[in-house]
Design a protein around this motif. Structure first.
Motif, short mmCIF file in Angstrom:
data_model
loop_
_atom_site.label_atom_id
_atom_site.label_comp_id
_atom_site.label_asym_id
_atom_site.label_seq_id
_atom_site.Cartn_x
_atom_site.Cartn_y
_atom_site.Cartn_z
N ASP A 1 0.70 -1.09 -0.11
CA ASP A 1 0.13 -0.04 0.03
C ASP A 1 0.91 1.05 -0.05
N SER A 2 2.08 1.40 0.61
CA SER A 2 2.85 2.52 0.59
C SER A 2 3.40 2.61 -0.83
N LEU A 3 3.35 1.70 -1.57
CA LEU A 3 4.02 1.94 -3.05
C LEU A 3 3.01 2.15 -4.04
N LEU B 1 5.42 6.12 -11.48
CA LEU B 1 6.84 6.39 -11.51
C LEU B 1 7.64 4.93 -11.96
N GLN B 2 7.31 3.96 -11.01
CA GLN B 2 7.86 2.76 -10.90
C GLN B 2 7.64 1.88 -12.17
N HIS B 3 6.60 2.13 -12.75
CA HIS B 3 6.29 1.42 -14.06
C HIS B 3 6.96 2.33 -15.17
N GLU B 4 7.44 3.44 -15.15
CA GLU B 4 8.15 4.12 -15.97
C GLU B 4 9.57 3.84 -15.96
N TYR C 1 10.68 0.97 -14.82
CA TYR C 1 10.97 -0.33 -15.22
C TYR C 1 10.75 -0.51 -16.60
N THR C 2 9.80 0.07 -17.46
CA THR C 2 9.85 0.04 -18.80
C THR C 2 11.01 0.68 -19.36
N ASN C 3 11.37 1.79 -18.96
CA ASN C 3 12.70 2.53 -19.34
C ASN C 3 13.81 1.67 -19.20
N GLY C 4 13.94 1.02 -18.22
CA GLY C 4 15.21 0.18 -17.99
C GLY C 4 15.05 -1.07 -18.98
N LEU C 5 13.88 -1.62 -18.89
CA LEU C 5 13.75 -2.74 -19.76
C LEU C 5 14.01 -2.36 -21.29
N TYR C 6 13.83 -1.21 -21.85
CA TYR C 6 14.04 -0.93 -23.01
C TYR C 6 15.48 -0.66 -23.35
#
Length: 52
Positions: free
Chosen positions: A15-17, A23-26, A28-33
């Motif tokens: 719940d705290s996340l 932001l975490q999703h972005e 993750y996707t930027n790191g994966l790309y």
């Protein structure tokens, strides 16, 4: 049989996340790309043909 304190601690952590989920999703996707792009360049340098 169940450790309710541990389950409650995990639920509180999740719940705290939630406020930073976008932001975490972005991140993750930027790191994966970036990782996939680097691997693609590496394989191309090694002589594998690029995939269209």
């Amino acid at each position: 049989m169940y450790n309710w304190d541990l389950q409650n601690a995990i639920a509180a952590f999740v719940d705290s996340l939630r406020p930073t989920g976008d932001l975490q999703h972005e991140l993750y996707t930027n790191g994966l790309y970036a990782f996939v792009d680097l691997q693609s360049h590496l394989l191309t340098l090694l002589g594998y043909p690029p995939v269209p």
